[in-house]
Design an enzyme around this catalytic site. Structure first.
Site, short mmCIF file in Angstrom:
data_model
loop_
_atom_site.label_atom_id
_atom_site.label_comp_id
_atom_site.label_asym_id
_atom_site.label_seq_id
_atom_site.Cartn_x
_atom_site.Cartn_y
_atom_site.Cartn_z
N ASP A 180 35.58 0.78 -9.07
CA ASP A 180 34.93 0.54 -7.77
C ASP A 180 35.58 1.51 -6.79
OD1 ASP A 180 34.12 -0.56 -5.22
OD2 ASP A 180 33.72 -2.46 -6.21
N CYS A 211 27.28 -3.13 -9.46
CA CYS A 211 27.28 -2.38 -8.20
C CYS A 211 25.84 -2.29 -7.69
CB CYS A 211 27.85 -0.98 -8.42
SG CYS A 211 27.02 -0.08 -9.73
N PRO A 212 25.65 -2.00 -6.40
CA PRO A 212 24.27 -1.85 -5.91
C PRO A 212 23.69 -0.51 -6.35
CG PRO A 212 25.84 -1.44 -4.14
CD PRO A 212 26.65 -1.82 -5.35
N THR A 238 22.87 -6.07 -15.24
CA THR A 238 22.12 -7.11 -14.51
C THR A 238 21.95 -6.69 -13.06
OG1 THR A 238 24.16 -8.30 -14.01
CG2 THR A 238 22.94 -9.04 -15.95
N SER A 239 22.21 -5.40 -12.76
CA SER A 239 22.21 -4.98 -11.35
C SER A 239 20.87 -4.38 -10.93
CB SER A 239 23.33 -3.98 -11.13
OG SER A 239 24.22 -4.51 -10.19
N ARG A 240 20.66 -3.12 -11.21
CA ARG A 240 19.37 -2.48 -10.95
C ARG A 240 19.15 -1.45 -12.05
NH1 ARG A 240 18.56 -6.20 -8.30
NH2 ARG A 240 17.97 -6.40 -6.11
N ASP A 264 18.96 -7.00 -17.85
CA ASP A 264 18.14 -7.95 -17.09
C ASP A 264 17.28 -7.19 -16.09
OD1 ASP A 264 17.36 -10.64 -16.39
OD2 ASP A 264 18.51 -10.42 -14.54
N GLU A 269 10.68 -1.58 -13.90
CA GLU A 269 10.35 -2.99 -14.12
C GLU A 269 9.21 -3.49 -13.26
OE1 GLU A 269 14.23 -4.78 -13.05
OE2 GLU A 269 13.19 -5.79 -11.42
N HIS A 301 14.64 -9.86 -15.45
CA HIS A 301 15.20 -10.05 -14.11
C HIS A 301 15.27 -11.54 -13.75
CE1 HIS A 301 15.96 -7.65 -10.22
NE2 HIS A 301 16.58 -8.80 -10.16
P1 NAI Z 1 28.41 -6.86 -3.46
O1 NAI Z 1 27.94 -6.02 -2.32
O2 NAI Z 1 29.17 -8.11 -3.18
O3 NAI Z 1 29.30 -5.97 -4.44
C1 NAI Z 1 28.95 -4.69 -4.85
C2 NAI Z 1 30.22 -3.95 -5.26
O4 NAI Z 1 29.83 -2.68 -5.77
C3 NAI Z 1 31.20 -3.70 -4.11
O5 NAI Z 1 32.51 -4.08 -4.48
C4 NAI Z 1 31.10 -2.19 -3.90
O6 NAI Z 1 32.32 -1.63 -3.43
C5 NAI Z 1 30.77 -1.73 -5.31
N1 NAI Z 1 30.27 -0.37 -5.34
C6 NAI Z 1 29.61 0.34 -4.39
N2 NAI Z 1 29.38 1.59 -4.79
C7 NAI Z 1 29.92 1.70 -6.05
C8 NAI Z 1 30.03 2.75 -6.97
N3 NAI Z 1 29.56 3.97 -6.70
N4 NAI Z 1 30.63 2.50 -8.16
C9 NAI Z 1 31.12 1.28 -8.44
N5 NAI Z 1 31.06 0.24 -7.58
C10 NAI Z 1 30.47 0.45 -6.40
O7 NAI Z 1 27.09 -7.17 -4.32
P2 NAI Z 1 26.83 -8.38 -5.30
O8 NAI Z 1 26.36 -9.56 -4.54
O9 NAI Z 1 28.00 -8.55 -6.20
O10 NAI Z 1 25.56 -7.84 -6.13
C11 NAI Z 1 25.67 -6.69 -6.94
C12 NAI Z 1 24.29 -6.26 -7.38
O11 NAI Z 1 23.73 -7.21 -8.27
C13 NAI Z 1 23.24 -6.18 -6.25
O12 NAI Z 1 23.33 -4.95 -5.55
C14 NAI Z 1 21.95 -6.30 -7.00
O13 NAI Z 1 21.50 -5.02 -7.36
C15 NAI Z 1 22.33 -7.08 -8.26
N6 NAI Z 1 21.70 -8.40 -8.32
C16 NAI Z 1 20.95 -8.72 -9.42
C17 NAI Z 1 20.35 -9.95 -9.53
C18 NAI Z 1 19.56 -10.36 -10.73
O14 NAI Z 1 18.81 -11.35 -10.66
N7 NAI Z 1 19.67 -9.67 -11.86
C19 NAI Z 1 20.45 -10.92 -8.42
C20 NAI Z 1 21.33 -10.51 -7.36
C21 NAI Z 1 21.91 -9.29 -7.31
#
Ligand code: NAI
Length: 335
Positions: A180, A211-212, A238-240, A264, A269, A301
């Site tokens: 991170d 990560c986002p 499970t992110s994007r 996921d 998608e 998803h």
């Molecule tokens: P968050 O904002 O709490 O954490 C994201 C983390 O990623 C932060 O620690 C940030 O520093 C880190 N990050 C940013 N740029 C990065 C990089 N270049 N390399 C590595 N890490 C990096 O977000 P949260 O709530 O943990 O959610 C993460 C992701 O999960 C969301 O952005 C979304 O895409 C995905 N998600 C998927 C869902 C699903 O149903 N499958 C539901 C909810 C979220």
């Protein structure tokens, strides 16, 4: 707190569960939902006419064209019922004066636990065992897994979800490492060690992406990253979808560099997920190629889909709509 201004909300991409949880959360509020099944895109934006706000989900399109059309219909309020906002052109929204809010945190456990479900299913092949046993085939050939205990698990992105995933895997007796660009001392206190990208990739037996999706993370799992991974590593996303380069990952699966893949999310998608396409010929050849691998597991998803997460998403969405429509301060506002 005034609930006086009626807020008529066109809800795009509605599923049965959205209707149930949003209706429940809006009881006794100024928010009235009008549920629409189509996805929001230039051709469907007209359905929002007469509303004062819209409610959108992950695959709704909120680019400059759609935002402009919304604004022209007198709609300047967008409530995302999700955490990610990579589908929204925030700059265009700001320029147009369209306010956008999201649900930044609901249940990080829901997504983290789903990622763990993918790890466990891929490893112990319970999905295959289920089918075999139902057919009266009790052979164990091909069902061999590995002990999760003692493995090194790599978490990309130690935010809300990533750290919960890390904590669960620590409970399995794993060494948890992380990548991170914004290391968090609290995560280090949990005993999670941040590593540089190359070392992270080469040491992890299981890699889970949390990560986002941003310009920096777009295709961060590309051919170079796959080449640096530990031979046979498991990859979970499970992110994007667009965080991985699907072609590079398919090559990695073919060469055996990637031992198994759990998804996921998928880059394209929006053409597939949240729909019943069981009677149709799926035209996405890349997706269909992924489906041919015995060591690939795809869910559509559903990481967010727990009762607790849905209650929280609906409650926060209604609260965001109430605050914004009453010109009150909204802490979840993006622009
Ligand atoms: P968050 O904002 O709490 O954490 C994201 C983390 O990623 C932060 O620690 C940030 O520093 C880190 N990050 C940013 N740029 C990065 C990089 N270049 N390399 C590595 N890490 C990096 O977000 P949260 O709530 O943990 O959610 C993460 C992701 O999960 C969301 O952005 C979304 O895409 C995905 N998600 C998927 C869902 C699903 O149903 N499958 C539901 C909810 C979220």
């Amino acid at each position: 707190m005034s609930d006086s201004r009626e807020c008529r909300v066109a809800v795009f991409s509605t599923q049965k569960y959205d209707r149930i949880f949003l209706t429940q959360a809006a009881t006794d509020s100024n928010v009235q939902f009008h549920f629409l099944e189509p996805r929001l895109e230039p051709d469907t934006v007209v359905l929002a006419q007469g509303a004062t706000a819209i409610c959108a989900f992950v695959n709704d399109r909120l680019d400059a064209e759609v935002l402009q059309a919304l604004k022209e219909s007198g709609i300047d309020l967008v409530a995302l019922r999700c955490a990610g906002f990579n589908n929204v052109d925030l700059k265009a929204a700001e320029d147009l004066g369209v306010r956008v809010a999201r649900v930044p945190a609901y249940s990080p456990n829901a997504v983290a636990e789903h990622a763990v479900a993918l790890v466990m299913t891929l490893n112990r092949k319970t999905h295959r065992a289920f089918n075999r046993v139902r057919e009266g085939n009790f052979l164990l050939d091909g069902l061999m897994g590995f002990d999760i205990n003692g493995r090194t698990v790599g978490v990309v992105g130690t935010g809300r979800i990533g750290r919960v995933f890390g904590r669960i895997l620590q409970g399995f007796g794993c060494r948890v490492v992380a990548f991170d660009p914004y290391p968090d001392p609290e995560v280090e206190e949990m005993g999670i060690e941040y590593l540089p990208w190359e070392a992270f990739l080469s040491q992890s037996d299981i890699i889970s992406l949390h990560c986002p999706l941003t310009p920096e993370t777009h295709a961060m799992i590309d051919a170079t990253a796959v080449g640096l991974m530990k031979p046979g590593a498991m990859l979970i996303n499970t992110s994007r979808g667009a965080i991985i380069d699907t072609h590079a990952v398919i090559d990695g699966l073919k060469s055996g560099r990637i031992g198994s893949l759990g998804l996921d999310v998928y880059e394209q998608e929006e053409n597939l997920f949240f729909k019943d396409l069981s009677e149709e010929v799926i035209q996405d050849d890349v997706f269909q190629r992924l489906q041919t691998f015995p060591n690939v597991l795809i869910t559509g998803h559903q990481g967010f889909l727990t009762r607790q997460a849905m209650e929280e998403i609906a409650r926060t969405t209604v609260d965001n709509l109430r605050c914004l429509s009453n010109d009150e301060r909204c802490f979840n506002r993006l622009v």
